[in-house]
Design a protein around this motif. Sequence first.
Motif, PDB file in Angstrom:
ATOM      1  N   TRP A 114      50.596  29.280  42.221  1.00 52.95           N
ATOM      2  CA  TRP A 114      51.359  28.933  43.258  1.00 52.95           C
ATOM      3  C   TRP A 114      50.848  29.325  44.678  1.00 52.95           C
ATOM      4  O   TRP A 114      50.997  28.714  45.768  1.00 52.95           O
ATOM      5  CB  TRP A 114      52.676  29.837  43.197  1.00 52.95           C
ATOM      6  N   GLU A 115      49.964  30.375  44.601  1.00 50.26           N
ATOM      7  CA  GLU A 115      49.322  30.692  45.901  1.00 50.26           C
ATOM      8  C   GLU A 115      48.084  29.882  46.244  1.00 50.26           C
ATOM      9  O   GLU A 115      47.222  29.448  45.799  1.00 50.26           O
ATOM     10  CB  GLU A 115      48.784  32.246  45.670  1.00 50.26           C
ATOM     11  N   LYS A 116      48.272  29.746  47.712  1.00 49.86           N
ATOM     12  CA  LYS A 116      47.363  28.722  48.300  1.00 49.86           C
ATOM     13  C   LYS A 116      46.050  29.332  48.381  1.00 49.86           C
ATOM     14  O   LYS A 116      45.074  28.957  48.353  1.00 49.86           O
ATOM     15  CB  LYS A 116      47.712  28.159  49.516  1.00 49.86           C
ATOM     16  N   ASP A 117      46.326  30.544  49.006  1.00 46.58           N
ATOM     17  CA  ASP A 117      45.124  31.436  49.543  1.00 46.58           C
ATOM     18  C   ASP A 117      44.469  32.257  48.377  1.00 46.58           C
ATOM     19  O   ASP A 117      45.188  33.273  47.917  1.00 46.58           O
ATOM     20  CB  ASP A 117      45.208  32.228  50.718  1.00 46.58           C
ATOM     21  N   CYS A 118      43.251  32.080  47.807  1.00 50.89           N
ATOM     22  CA  CYS A 118      42.800  32.843  46.905  1.00 50.89           C
ATOM     23  C   CYS A 118      42.429  34.358  47.099  1.00 50.89           C
ATOM     24  O   CYS A 118      42.276  35.059  46.051  1.00 50.89           O
ATOM     25  CB  CYS A 118      41.557  32.141  46.251  1.00 50.89           C
ATOM     26  N   ARG A 119      42.496  34.584  48.358  1.00 49.52           N
ATOM     27  CA  ARG A 119      42.108  36.074  48.697  1.00 49.52           C
ATOM     28  C   ARG A 119      43.136  37.214  48.209  1.00 49.52           C
ATOM     29  O   ARG A 119      42.990  38.026  47.771  1.00 49.52           O
ATOM     30  CB  ARG A 119      42.203  36.454  50.007  1.00 49.52           C
ATOM     31  N   TRP A 120      44.424  36.498  47.958  1.00 44.46           N
ATOM     32  CA  TRP A 120      45.376  37.278  47.389  1.00 44.46           C
ATOM     33  C   TRP A 120      46.188  36.680  46.070  1.00 44.46           C
ATOM     34  O   TRP A 120      47.316  36.487  46.215  1.00 44.46           O
ATOM     35  CB  TRP A 120      46.681  37.515  48.493  1.00 44.46           C
ATOM     36  N   CYS A 121      45.404  36.198  45.440  1.00 48.82           N
ATOM     37  CA  CYS A 121      45.561  35.510  44.092  1.00 48.82           C
ATOM     38  C   CYS A 121      44.963  35.945  43.016  1.00 48.82           C
ATOM     39  O   CYS A 121      43.867  36.347  42.920  1.00 48.82           O
ATOM     40  CB  CYS A 121      45.626  33.987  44.141  1.00 48.82           C
ATOM     41  N   HIS A 122      45.568  35.962  41.863  1.00 45.99           N
ATOM     42  CA  HIS A 122      44.927  36.534  40.635  1.00 45.99           C
ATOM     43  C   HIS A 122      44.078  35.553  40.131  1.00 45.99           C
ATOM     44  O   HIS A 122      42.990  35.875  39.384  1.00 45.99           O
ATOM     45  CB  HIS A 122      46.157  36.893  39.456  1.00 45.99           C
ATOM     46  N   ARG A 123      44.097  34.176  40.657  1.00 47.00           N
ATOM     47  CA  ARG A 123      42.996  33.171  40.071  1.00 47.00           C
ATOM     48  C   ARG A 123      41.647  33.593  40.475  1.00 47.00           C
ATOM     49  O   ARG A 123      40.654  33.294  39.833  1.00 47.00           O
ATOM     50  CB  ARG A 123      43.374  31.777  40.887  1.00 47.00           C
ATOM     51  N   ARG A 124      41.561  34.213  41.508  1.00 48.52           N
ATOM     52  CA  ARG A 124      39.966  34.668  41.953  1.00 48.52           C
ATOM     53  C   ARG A 124      39.436  35.698  40.893  1.00 48.52           C
ATOM     54  O   ARG A 124      38.200  35.513  40.683  1.00 48.52           O
ATOM     55  CB  ARG A 124      40.170  35.250  43.441  1.00 48.52           C
ATOM     56  N   LEU A 125      40.316  36.627  40.449  1.00 48.59           N
ATOM     57  CA  LEU A 125      39.850  37.666  39.578  1.00 48.59           C
ATOM     58  C   LEU A 125      39.856  37.099  38.245  1.00 48.59           C
ATOM     59  O   LEU A 125      38.866  37.560  37.528  1.00 48.59           O
ATOM     60  CB  LEU A 125      41.069  38.890  39.728  1.00 48.59           C
ATOM     61  N   LEU A 126      40.755  36.053  37.602  1.00 51.24           N
ATOM     62  CA  LEU A 126      40.515  35.478  36.455  1.00 51.24           C
ATOM     63  C   LEU A 126      39.450  34.727  36.414  1.00 51.24           C
ATOM     64  O   LEU A 126      38.363  34.715  35.187  1.00 51.24           O
ATOM     65  CB  LEU A 126      41.781  34.828  36.221  1.00 51.24           C
ATOM     66  N   THR A 127      38.994  34.095  37.371  1.00 50.72           N
ATOM     67  CA  THR A 127      37.621  33.202  37.358  1.00 50.72           C
ATOM     68  C   THR A 127      36.679  34.182  37.132  1.00 50.72           C
ATOM     69  O   THR A 127      35.545  33.707  36.262  1.00 50.72           O
ATOM     70  CB  THR A 127      37.810  32.333  38.628  1.00 50.72           C
ATOM     71  N   LYS A 128      36.657  35.334  37.975  1.00 54.26           N
ATOM     72  CA  LYS A 128      35.438  36.205  37.699  1.00 54.26           C
ATOM     73  C   LYS A 128      35.439  36.677  36.274  1.00 54.26           C
ATOM     74  O   LYS A 128      34.106  36.824  35.997  1.00 54.26           O
ATOM     75  CB  LYS A 128      35.498  37.391  38.843  1.00 54.26           C
ATOM     76  N   GLU A 129      36.270  37.068  35.844  1.00 57.74           N
ATOM     77  CA  GLU A 129      36.435  37.486  34.381  1.00 57.74           C
ATOM     78  C   GLU A 129      35.816  36.353  33.530  1.00 57.74           C
ATOM     79  O   GLU A 129      35.043  36.666  32.543  1.00 57.74           O
ATOM     80  CB  GLU A 129      37.788  37.578  34.064  1.00 57.74           C
ATOM     81  N   ILE A 130      36.360  35.062  33.489  1.00 54.84           N
ATOM     82  CA  ILE A 130      35.913  34.117  32.689  1.00 54.84           C
ATOM     83  C   ILE A 130      34.297  33.782  32.779  1.00 54.84           C
ATOM     84  O   ILE A 130      33.714  33.564  31.988  1.00 54.84           O
ATOM     85  CB  ILE A 130      36.664  32.895  33.147  1.00 54.84           C
ATOM     86  N   VAL A 131      33.826  33.832  34.066  1.00 58.61           N
ATOM     87  CA  VAL A 131      32.389  33.347  34.154  1.00 58.61           C
ATOM     88  C   VAL A 131      31.468  34.551  34.201  1.00 58.61           C
ATOM     89  O   VAL A 131      30.237  34.521  34.204  1.00 58.61           O
ATOM     90  CB  VAL A 131      32.120  32.653  35.488  1.00 58.61           C
ATOM     91  N   ALA A 132      31.939  35.870  34.024  1.00 59.14           N
ATOM     92  CA  ALA A 132      31.262  37.065  34.016  1.00 59.14           C
ATOM     93  C   ALA A 132      30.052  37.144  32.947  1.00 59.14           C
ATOM     94  O   ALA A 132      28.968  37.370  33.206  1.00 59.14           O
ATOM     95  CB  ALA A 132      31.917  38.248  33.660  1.00 59.14           C
TER      96      ALA A 132
END
Length: 173
Positions: A114-132
């Motif tokens: 739902w969140e437009k801005d990734c700065r305050w979104c779990h997607r940003r954190l999740l993505t870092k976990e996936i590509v780590a």
Amino acid sequence: MTVHTTYFGGVSQFEPADDAEVIGVVRYPKDFVERVTDRNVPALAPPANLLDAYKTVEASAEADGAAFPSDVAWQTVRFEPRYLNYLRSFPGPQAVIEELRERASERDIWLVCWEKDCRWCHRRLLTKEIVAELADVEIVHHPDPTTLDVGRNESDEESSPNAALADFSTPEA
């Protein structure tokens, strides 16, 4: 390969390739979610108590006239460490992250919520976990966070536009 992130309104705007996998990562999906994604994975959404706390603080900060309600909520509820702890502590999210790592090494995937801005979104954190643990996999956020007016709303004309993602990330310990 690339792991993209966007919000539901961005799926049609940023147009994932036909061979990309589009994955919803929301706890409370609406009916249209299944039409714009290949599937939704609630196990990767923030836990309900964290999401509810974030939304409550964000609404209060907005009502109080805070310049950056999302940032106030993010910091107040300690969203980042709590969400990462959730991802790392339970077998369900870990299994899905492992599956997404495999897929991301073979083709582009899109994580959508739902969140437009990734700065305050779990997607940003999740993505870092996936590509780590992956080499040669790029992360692209749509929209690019450096193009968004941070905290700007119709009544706040003095916000700093175009703040960088780094301006809002907490230093890692």
